[in-house]
Scaffold this motif. Structure first.
Motif, short mmCIF file in Angstrom:
data_model
loop_
_atom_site.label_atom_id
_atom_site.label_comp_id
_atom_site.label_asym_id
_atom_site.label_seq_id
_atom_site.Cartn_x
_atom_site.Cartn_y
_atom_site.Cartn_z
N ILE A 171 -9.89 -107.79 -19.33
CA ILE A 171 -9.74 -107.76 -20.77
C ILE A 171 -11.11 -107.60 -21.40
CG2 ILE A 171 -10.00 -110.21 -21.40
CD1 ILE A 171 -7.25 -109.85 -22.89
N LYS A 172 -11.17 -106.97 -22.55
CA LYS A 172 -12.45 -106.77 -23.24
C LYS A 172 -12.45 -107.58 -24.54
CE LYS A 172 -12.49 -102.00 -21.53
NZ LYS A 172 -12.38 -100.57 -21.94
N ILE A 173 -13.60 -108.16 -24.84
CA ILE A 173 -13.76 -108.94 -26.06
C ILE A 173 -14.88 -108.30 -26.88
CG2 ILE A 173 -14.32 -111.18 -27.08
CD1 ILE A 173 -11.70 -111.25 -25.61
N ARG A 174 -14.61 -108.08 -28.17
CA ARG A 174 -15.63 -107.56 -29.06
C ARG A 174 -15.63 -108.36 -30.36
NH1 ARG A 174 -15.08 -100.97 -28.84
NH2 ARG A 174 -13.15 -101.43 -29.93
N GLU A 175 -16.81 -108.51 -30.92
CA GLU A 175 -16.96 -109.11 -32.24
C GLU A 175 -17.13 -107.99 -33.24
OE1 GLU A 175 -19.89 -112.48 -33.12
OE2 GLU A 175 -20.85 -110.71 -34.04
N VAL A 176 -16.35 -108.02 -34.32
CA VAL A 176 -16.36 -106.95 -35.32
C VAL A 176 -16.55 -107.57 -36.70
CG1 VAL A 176 -15.13 -104.97 -36.28
CG2 VAL A 176 -14.74 -105.63 -33.89
N GLY A 233 -18.86 -113.84 -21.54
CA GLY A 233 -19.32 -114.74 -22.58
C GLY A 233 -20.61 -114.37 -23.26
N PHE A 234 -21.25 -113.26 -22.84
CA PHE A 234 -22.53 -112.87 -23.40
C PHE A 234 -22.48 -111.41 -23.88
CE2 PHE A 234 -23.51 -116.41 -20.65
CZ PHE A 234 -24.48 -117.12 -21.36
N PRO A 235 -23.31 -111.07 -24.89
CA PRO A 235 -23.34 -109.67 -25.35
C PRO A 235 -23.66 -108.73 -24.20
CG PRO A 235 -24.50 -111.09 -26.90
CD PRO A 235 -24.19 -111.94 -25.70
N ALA A 236 -22.84 -107.70 -24.06
CA ALA A 236 -22.99 -106.78 -22.92
C ALA A 236 -23.89 -105.61 -23.24
CB ALA A 236 -21.62 -106.27 -22.49
N SER A 237 -24.20 -105.39 -24.52
CA SER A 237 -25.01 -104.23 -24.89
C SER A 237 -25.57 -104.44 -26.28
CB SER A 237 -24.18 -102.95 -24.84
OG SER A 237 -23.08 -103.05 -25.74
N ASN A 238 -26.35 -103.49 -26.72
CA ASN A 238 -26.89 -103.48 -28.06
C ASN A 238 -25.75 -103.47 -29.08
OD1 ASN A 238 -28.44 -102.94 -30.38
ND2 ASN A 238 -29.85 -101.64 -29.22
N PRO A 239 -25.84 -104.24 -30.17
CA PRO A 239 -24.82 -104.12 -31.22
C PRO A 239 -24.69 -102.66 -31.68
CG PRO A 239 -26.22 -106.00 -31.65
CD PRO A 239 -26.84 -105.27 -30.49
N GLU A 240 -23.48 -102.27 -32.03
CA GLU A 240 -23.20 -100.89 -32.40
C GLU A 240 -22.78 -100.81 -33.86
OE1 GLU A 240 -20.98 -97.38 -30.06
OE2 GLU A 240 -19.62 -98.98 -30.69
N ILE A 241 -23.34 -99.83 -34.57
CA ILE A 241 -22.95 -99.56 -35.94
C ILE A 241 -21.92 -98.43 -35.93
CG2 ILE A 241 -23.72 -98.89 -38.24
CD1 ILE A 241 -24.83 -101.57 -37.25
N ARG A 254 -19.08 -100.92 -40.32
CA ARG A 254 -18.90 -102.14 -39.52
C ARG A 254 -19.89 -102.19 -38.37
NH1 ARG A 254 -13.06 -100.66 -36.70
NH2 ARG A 254 -13.87 -99.46 -34.94
N ARG A 255 -20.09 -103.39 -37.88
CA ARG A 255 -20.90 -103.62 -36.70
C ARG A 255 -20.03 -104.29 -35.66
NH1 ARG A 255 -24.60 -108.72 -36.15
NH2 ARG A 255 -22.57 -109.41 -35.41
N ARG A 256 -20.19 -103.89 -34.39
CA ARG A 256 -19.41 -104.53 -33.34
C ARG A 256 -20.29 -104.79 -32.12
NH1 ARG A 256 -15.35 -99.39 -32.24
NH2 ARG A 256 -16.79 -98.08 -31.07
N ILE A 257 -19.96 -105.85 -31.42
CA ILE A 257 -20.70 -106.27 -30.22
C ILE A 257 -19.68 -106.53 -29.12
CG2 ILE A 257 -22.28 -107.94 -29.21
CD1 ILE A 257 -23.25 -108.61 -32.01
N ALA A 258 -19.86 -105.87 -27.98
CA ALA A 258 -19.01 -106.11 -26.81
C ALA A 258 -19.57 -107.29 -26.02
CB ALA A 258 -18.95 -104.87 -25.95
N TYR A 259 -18.66 -108.14 -25.53
CA TYR A 259 -19.06 -109.30 -24.73
C TYR A 259 -18.54 -109.16 -23.30
CZ TYR A 259 -20.75 -111.91 -28.76
OH TYR A 259 -21.48 -112.33 -29.84
#
Length: 300
Positions: free
Chosen positions: A71-76, A102-110, A94-99
């Motif tokens: 499963i994938k978790i993202r913060e939007v 439990g930790f950010p997997a990459s640079n936040p994306e615009i 919007r800005r989104r961050i993939a986790y």
């Protein structure tokens, strides 16, 4: 719909002389009530519902191996002016961050979008950013149910661009001056000095995303199917769910007429098959903007 009623773009050029972007995605989306989805396994509950119309149309819906996919978790989060000036004019920022674990997997994306029911207007709207770095444009034709009833299709055209947050060097990203420098297409929406943007409705969304299968429409046309649940971060209050599948292409000629006709029939049959799950007249973004009961105007 796609096979007969999506017009061709009347070509022209942006201010730098480059030609208008052409559509390169066809996405089908059903907005769903979120309450049924209470566990990872429940995200696969629609599989049986989806397979029945697929079998009737001679399409193949493969789910083998997907039950074991992570499963994938993202913060939007969404930003806009206090009076929702972006959204009211068809823009979404919007800005989104993939986790991962439990930790950010990459640079936040615009992600910046212009969304409109008129294809020509969507194509002519230049969403490209002025940044020191690369970016990716996605121009999508989105098929949705009618707003007030099942059994039909309405089209919404989404002209998107995405890039890493690190490409923005200005620290004051909540200044409208900064935003309109990055996205010149927004400059006409500025009202005055000191104009600023803010988090929409003070909400951070937690997105739970699960791939559930591959839909084969024939003639070499396949689409990955996924389920997404949006909920409030912290309280985990369910907001909305979405079943989506999309086809990527380089040229419309790749989309054979018979396959596209099957795609249309399948989408309509699926609406009836999943009628108890569907939430009409809604989009994921719209739910966030309407969270505090102050509905903006929009083209969605």
């Amino acid at each position: 719909m796609w096979a007969g009623n999506v017009p061709q773009i009347k070509q022209g050029t942006y201010s730098d002389g480059l030609p208008y972007n052409e559509l390169n995605y066809l996405a089908f989306k059903l907005i769903l009530k979120p309450n049924r989805f209470v566990s990872r396994s429940s995200l696969f509950d629609l599989v049986k519902v989806m397979k029945k119309p697929a079998i009737e149309l001679g399409c193949d819906f493969q789910t083998e191996g997907f039950i074991n996919m992570p499963i994938k978790i993202r913060e939007v989060l969404f930003v806009d002016t206090p009076d929702f000036r972006l959204y009211n004019n068809g823009f979404i920022l919007r800005r989104r961050i993939a986790y991962e674990d439990g930790f950010p997997a990459s640079n936040p994306e615009i992600v910046f979008k212009f969304r409109h029911p008129d294809l020509q207007q969507a194509a002519e709207t230049d969403v490209r950013p002025l940044i020191n770095g690369d970016y990716r444009v996605k121009f999508k034709c989105q098929a949705l149910p009618l707003r007030d009833q099942l059994g039909g299709i309405r089209m919404l055209y989404s002209h998107n661009v995405q890039f890493p947050r690190s490409s923005v060097v200005n620290n004051d990203v909540f200044s409208f001056d900064t935003i309109s420098q990055i996205f010149p297409v927004l400059a006409h929406l500025k009202k005055g000095e000191g104009d600023r943007i803010q988090l929409v409705n003070d909400m951070i969304v937690e997105e739970v995303l699960q791939d559930i299968g591959i839909l084969d429409l024939g003639d070499g046309i396949k689409a990955k199917v996924n389920m997404a649940i949006w909920r409030t971060r912290g309280e985990h209050r369910p907001l909305i769910a979405e079943l989506a599948y999309q086809i990527r292409f380089k040229d419309r000629k790749e989309l054979k007429l018979e396959a596209m006709q099957r795609a249309e029939r399948y989408f309509i049959m699926l609406q009836y098959a999943a009628k108890d799950w569907i939430s009409l007249n809604a989009t994921k973004t719209g739910v966030v903007y309407r969270f505090l009961g102050n509905p903006p105007k929009s083209h969605e």
